[in-house]
Design an enzyme around this catalytic site. Structure first.
Site, PDB file in Angstrom:
ATOM      1  N   ASN A 403       0.367  -0.115  -1.007  1.00 44.57           N
ATOM      2  CA  ASN A 403      -1.018   0.709  -0.680  1.00 44.57           C
ATOM      3  C   ASN A 403      -1.457  -0.826   0.616  1.00 44.57           C
ATOM      4  O   ASN A 403      -0.902  -0.097   2.369  1.00 44.57           O
ATOM      5  CB  ASN A 403      -1.989   0.254  -0.913  1.00 44.57           C
ATOM      6  CG  ASN A 403      -2.266   1.958  -1.338  1.00 44.57           C
ATOM      7  OD1 ASN A 403      -2.006   3.024  -1.793  1.00 44.57           O
ATOM      8  ND2 ASN A 403      -1.896   2.006  -3.342  1.00 44.57           N
ATOM      9  N   ASP A 404      -1.875  -1.863   0.851  1.00 46.06           N
ATOM     10  CA  ASP A 404      -2.109  -2.471   2.457  1.00 46.06           C
ATOM     11  C   ASP A 404      -1.247  -2.872   2.929  1.00 46.06           C
ATOM     12  O   ASP A 404      -1.171  -3.071   3.954  1.00 46.06           O
ATOM     13  CB  ASP A 404      -3.098  -3.684   1.133  1.00 46.06           C
ATOM     14  CG  ASP A 404      -4.087  -3.026   0.341  1.00 46.06           C
ATOM     15  OD1 ASP A 404      -4.863  -2.232   0.378  1.00 46.06           O
ATOM     16  OD2 ASP A 404      -4.245  -3.745  -0.840  1.00 46.06           O
ATOM     17  N   VAL A 405      -0.050  -3.718   2.611  1.00 49.85           N
ATOM     18  CA  VAL A 405       0.675  -4.047   2.591  1.00 49.85           C
ATOM     19  C   VAL A 405       1.873  -2.808   3.609  1.00 49.85           C
ATOM     20  O   VAL A 405       2.568  -3.200   4.863  1.00 49.85           O
ATOM     21  CB  VAL A 405       2.163  -4.737   2.373  1.00 49.85           C
ATOM     22  CG1 VAL A 405       1.291  -5.637   1.121  1.00 49.85           C
ATOM     23  CG2 VAL A 405       2.438  -3.721   1.168  1.00 49.85           C
TER      24      VAL A 405
END
Length: 477
Positions: A403-405
């Site tokens: 998700n965040d990466v």
């Protein structure tokens, strides 16, 4: 007689006898094996061998130390038996998804052991009576840092195991002043304890205050920063062990502790750079935690769903596919299924690469470990800086629970809490397929605009099942 005095006395007793020569030689051999084993951890193909080599080195160091110590052998043997009974089954039975928790827990145990050694040294010297100043300083440093590492690691374990909430838990503006005050009080207590002849209550105060610092430092740090926290706590444990080795005049502890401390510090810095955040900013209270769904900001968004059959067709006719693994792959234990799918694609002439973000997953190198377990070629694993320019030339990128990466808000949304963090440029691919169970957010607890882009399609479900279904479709093509 203190542990430090015991070793000195034993050394003096050895004189110029055989042990006076054998023990230093054994230590040198152990140090060489430590370093050589560490060099093997640079790649999955040599990591297992490197671990075994370093383990042999540690066994030699322990054996050499036991030759010097005049102590209760029954307690030593009992400790070895208990440690073996607890450690070996735990390490053998732990699931790969739980490896970050085990790393945090084992690291914490090391810090706790050092803290107890410092306490024992205080007691055995009758409160540092007639004890060299450098031994007092090293012992109290080990007590503070070891206790912080132990309790901080327990909190990290609780967050990773979801015993505690993954989101930051803090006291707002008073958090950092309180942490600083407690640390100062711990140092003051350490100074009083080190003056000589002080009551045992002072060293207990040191351990308790440092314990509270460890808890209060890690609690406000969110799940998105956990990989950095684990690495930082690992470095702290190494430094505390080195300090304890200095206090005990044990060369093996000094060298091993410095190796762990140095490597952990370097890794912590590298991961902080990968997130474009400073270590003090992370320690001051990170962001992150689980969140059920994207924030409701009044903007209507739609996602494009796809099927295993459509995903298989897209990838089968691609010239290059990049797989971006994340914690979702770890949860589903999908690494073997991914390897099987990649073999099918390669048999059709598709080039498959794996893009590895430094902080993907929940511990340093998490994705590398998982893919190495599935015997994925090390040459196919590409670090962020090496792969980012290739996304714009890639036909299909398959994102598995990352998700965040992969969040483009880190590049173009100054209001995002991850703004400025280097990410994998997944959104530049011609087509993106995202495998997720739901639209829930990642560790940072924020929405990912990638999921709503025109070139992105979502394949919902368990990652392992979804990848297996794609493989079945590839076989049918």
């Amino acid at each position: 007689m203190s542990g430090h005095a015991e070793i000195l006395a034993a050394t003096d007793t050895l004189g110029t006898g055989p042990l006076a020569v054998i023990v230093p030689v054994l230590y040198i051999i152990a140090f060489a094996l430590f370093i050589y084993g560490l060099s093997g951890l640079t790649g999955p193909k040599t990591a297992v061998r490197g671990n075994w080599i370093a383990a042999v080195g540690m066994a030699i160091a322990v054996g050499a130390t036991l030759l010097l110590v005049q102590a209760n052998w029954l307690l030593i043997i009992l400790g070895l038996v208990v440690g073996t009974i607890l450690g070996v089954p735990s390490a053998r039975n732990v699931k790969m998804t739980q490896m970050p928790q085990m790393v945090a827990l084992f690291n914490g145990v090391g810090g706790g052991a050092v803290a107890l050694i410092a306490w024992a040294e205080f007691r055995n010297t009758d409160g540092f009576v007639d004890t060299a100043v450098y031994i007092v300083i090293a012992t109290m440093f080990a007590a503070i840092v070891g206790s912080i590492s132990f309790w901080g690691s327990l909190i990290a374990f609780g967050k990773l195991q979801e015993i505690l909430p993954g989101r930051p838990i803090g006291l707002g503006r008073v958090q950092q002043p309180l942490n600083l005050l407690l640390l100062v009080l711990a140092v003051v207590a350490a100074v009083v304890a080190g003056l000589g002849g002080a009551g045992e209550i002072w060293v207990i105060a040191v351990l308790v205050l440092a314990a509270v610092v460890g808890v209060l430092v890690v609690l406000p740090i969110g799940g998105a920063d956990m990989p950095v926290v684990i690495s930082l706590l690992n470095a702290m444990t190494g430094l505390s062990a080195a300090a304890a080795g200095l206090a005990l005049n044990n060369t093996a502890m000094i060298v091993a502790g410095m190796i762990v401390g140095a490597s952990g510090s370097i890794l912590t810095n590298q991961m902080a750079v990968a997130m474009n955040r400073t270590i003090p900013a992370i320690v001051a209270g990170g962001f992150g935690g689980t969140q059920a769904a994207a924030a409701d900001d009044g903007v209507e968004r739609t996602v494009t769903s796809t099927s295993a059959a459509d995903a298989a067709i897209q990838m089968a006719y691609a010239s290059q596919v990049i797989v971006v693994p994340g914690y979702g792959m770890a949860v589903a234990q999908a690494q073997h299924a991914v390897k099987d799918m990649a073999k099918l694609l390669e048999s059709k002439g598709v080039e498959v690469k794996y893009a590895i973000h430094p902080v993907a997953g929940r511990m340093p190198g998490h994705m590398n470990v998982l893919l190495a377990e599935a015997d994925v070629s090390y040459d196919a694993l590409k670090e962020m800086d090496d792969i980012n320019d290739e996304f714009s030339r890639t036909d299909v990128t398959l994102v598995i629970g990352a998700n965040d990466v992969t969040n483009p808000a880190a590049r173009n949304d100054p209001s995002s809490p991850i703004y400025g963090m280097p990410i994998l440029n997944v959104d530049e691919s011609r087509n993106v397929i995202v495998l997720k169970r739901s639209m829930g957010s990642g560790f940072a607890g924020i929405d990912n605009p990638l999921f709503f882009m025109d070139n992105t399609s979502m394949l919902f479900g368990d990652a392992k099942q979804s990848v297996s279904q794609v493989s079945e479709e590839l076989k049918a093509l």
